[in-house]
Design a protein around this motif. Structure first.
Motif, PDB file in Angstrom:
ATOM      1  N   SER A   1      -2.844  10.509   2.818  1.00 48.71           N
ATOM      2  CA  SER A   1      -2.532  10.829   1.425  1.00 48.71           C
ATOM      3  C   SER A   1      -1.671   9.745   0.810  1.00 48.71           C
ATOM      4  O   SER A   1      -1.746   9.459  -0.386  1.00 48.71           O
ATOM      5  CB  SER A   1      -1.826  12.184   1.337  1.00 48.71           C
ATOM      6  N   LYS A   2      -0.828   9.143   1.623  1.00 43.53           N
ATOM      7  CA  LYS A   2      -0.178   7.881   1.313  1.00 43.53           C
ATOM      8  C   LYS A   2      -0.570   6.926   2.434  1.00 43.53           C
ATOM      9  O   LYS A   2      -0.284   7.196   3.603  1.00 43.53           O
ATOM     10  CB  LYS A   2       1.347   8.035   1.236  1.00 43.53           C
ATOM     11  N   SER A   3      -1.237   5.865   2.096  1.00 43.85           N
ATOM     12  CA  SER A   3      -1.714   4.946   3.127  1.00 43.85           C
ATOM     13  C   SER A   3      -0.593   4.010   3.564  1.00 43.85           C
ATOM     14  O   SER A   3       0.306   3.673   2.788  1.00 43.85           O
ATOM     15  CB  SER A   3      -2.897   4.134   2.606  1.00 43.85           C
TER      16      SER A   3
ATOM     17  N   ASP B   1       0.795   4.759  -2.590  1.00 49.49           N
ATOM     18  CA  ASP B   1      -0.119   5.776  -3.102  1.00 49.49           C
ATOM     19  C   ASP B   1      -1.558   5.268  -3.114  1.00 49.49           C
ATOM     20  O   ASP B   1      -2.494   6.023  -2.860  1.00 49.49           O
ATOM     21  CB  ASP B   1       0.287   6.184  -4.523  1.00 49.49           C
TER      22      ASP B   1
ATOM     23  N   ASN C   1      -7.953   6.816  -1.441  1.00 51.68           N
ATOM     24  CA  ASN C   1      -7.027   5.959  -2.179  1.00 51.68           C
ATOM     25  C   ASN C   1      -7.040   4.491  -1.771  1.00 51.68           C
ATOM     26  O   ASN C   1      -6.129   3.747  -2.105  1.00 51.68           O
ATOM     27  CB  ASN C   1      -5.600   6.505  -2.043  1.00 51.68           C
TER      28      ASN C   1
END
Length: 427
Positions: A216-218, A230, A357
């Motif tokens: 979800s956050k790389s 993000d 993302n």
């Protein structure tokens, strides 16, 4: 360990900014992490920074180390496959939408230069030079095609009128694009880097990415640091290596060679290129040339598939230069270098997303200067929720080269040989 250095090119020797940014040695957070400080990466980063995002750029070597700092420096519109090809193979709607974007990259470049006062020797107008009657007919068709999509700053040149622009008897005529132009490519990318930094963006050099961790956050890992973001933008193009295997199989690095002469006299400059335009011919394996800001002839061409580095660049390029300008026999060559671009099977750029993302753009197939700047705007818009134009690019098929890693180079070289023979025969 010594800091990474640019290739020994004229551009590196005449760069405005020779300072070195530090490597990443900590764990940090950002809105956006961009992998690669070339045109794609910095155009994306700069557009996002202008919208208020916190942007970190990770560069494995130096800003503009790859194709962005080594290329011919010519503003050439559209894509490696033109709008008519796109419409024929992917439908009229896709062709129309791609046509709307085909001339935007050059405008983005000029906007950056003007807005951020980038000193990169920008000069106006470019020429597509036809080596035979068939190519001249193709340029007439290109003029009609581009005008149908709103690009009207074009003029056909006859065999006589082209000599007012190019001091060579090699050409049957050509197409003058008054909105084309040329510039110092490394100084452009360095200027874009400075512009990004002026907006709070941070660039780390000598910070090769070793792993991208999806989530979800790389997390983007380097040898000694990590960026948690993000969104991630993968913009390594021909210098990405095997970082993202699913991208590597879709495209093939190819090399092109460039030489730069010693400074020419004002008389010689006027004799070669009286209007100081840039030129590329219409062959499949094309030559391209222009005058630098300090009056040198920059002449490039040739392709090595698989990005092999030729041992004697001058022996590949000087004969072509003398075929165009025999009056330069004996001129001193001060610089010779090679650089890689990324070729796709369909010769069209590849845009896409990995997971939720991680965005990428790559494979401009020789039309990277304008297409990469457009890509930066398109990716920036997509990250901000305006994905209509991104979706057009992402809808184009992304085929692997036939034969896999073992046979893609010989198969592609065979195809190039075929088209090169057609050029020589004028058929």
């Amino acid at each position: 360990m010594a800091a990474p250095s640019h290739t020994s090119s004229y551009y590196a020797a005449s760069a405005n900014d020779k300072s070195i940014r530090p490597a990443l040695n900590e764990q940090i957070n950002a809105d956006i992490c961009v992998i690669g400080a070339g045109y794609t990466g910095l155009s994306t980063a700069l557009h996002l920074a202008e919208s208020g995002f916190k942007v970190i750029v990770l560069e494995g070597s130096r800003i503009g180390f790859g194709a962005s700092g080594r290329n011919g420096g010519q503003i050439v519109h559209s894509f490696s496959r033109d709008i008519d090809f796109i419409e024929k193979h992917y439908g009229k709607e896709t062709g129309t939408e791609m046509g709307k974007m085909a001339f935007e990259g050059g405008k983005i470049i000029r906007n950056f230069i003007s807005k951020y006062n980038i000193q990169c020797d920008l000069k106006e107008a470019g020429i597509f030079a036809a080596c035979n009657a068939k190519q001249l007919q193709e340029m007439e068709s290109k003029k009609q095609l581009w005008e149908a999509h709103g690009h009207t700053q074009l003029e056909m040149l006859s065999a006589d009128s082209i000599q007012k622009h190019v001091g060579s008897t090699r050409y049957e005529g050509g197409l003058l694009d008054k909105s084309g132009g040329h510039f110092h490519p490394l100084n452009l990318v360095l200027g874009e880097a400075a512009a990004l930094e002026s907006l709070g963006g941070v660039i780390y050099e000598d910070s090769e990415v070793t792993r991208v961790e999806e989530g979800s956050k790389s997390k983007v890992h380097t040898k000694n640091g990590c960026v948690t973001a993000d969104f991630v933008v993968v913009a390594g193009n021909a210098y990405l290596g095997g970082l993202i295997p699913k991208l590597e199989q879709k495209a093939m690095p190819c090399g092109t060679q460039v030489i730069t002469t010693a400074p020419l006299s004002k008389v010689q400059q006027k004799e070669l290129l009286p209007q100081d335009n840039c030129v590329e011919d219409c062959n499949y394996l094309l030559d391209y040339f222009r005058l630098s800001g300090d009056g040198r002839l920059i002449y490039g061409g040739g392709v090595t598939y698989g990005a092999r580095e030729p041992s004697k660049i001058e022996s590949l390029i000087v004969p072509n230069m003398l075929k165009t300008f025999p009056q330069l026999k004996g001129v001193k060559v001060d610089y010779a270098w090679t650089g890689n671009f990324l070729l796709t099977l369909m010769r069209l750029p590849q845009f896409g997303r990995i997971g939720a993302n991680i965005y990428y753009a790559q494979g401009y197939s020789g039309h990277g200067i304008t297409s990469s700047h457009l890509a930066g705007k398109v990716l920036s818009d997509a990250i901000q929720g305006q994905a209509a134009r991104y979706d057009i690019f992402a809808s184009l098929p992304q085929y692997p080269f036939p034969g896999g890693r073992t046979f893609r180079i010989p198969y592609t070289a065979m195809g190039a040989w075929y088209y090169n023979m057609r050029d020589k025969l004028g058929v």
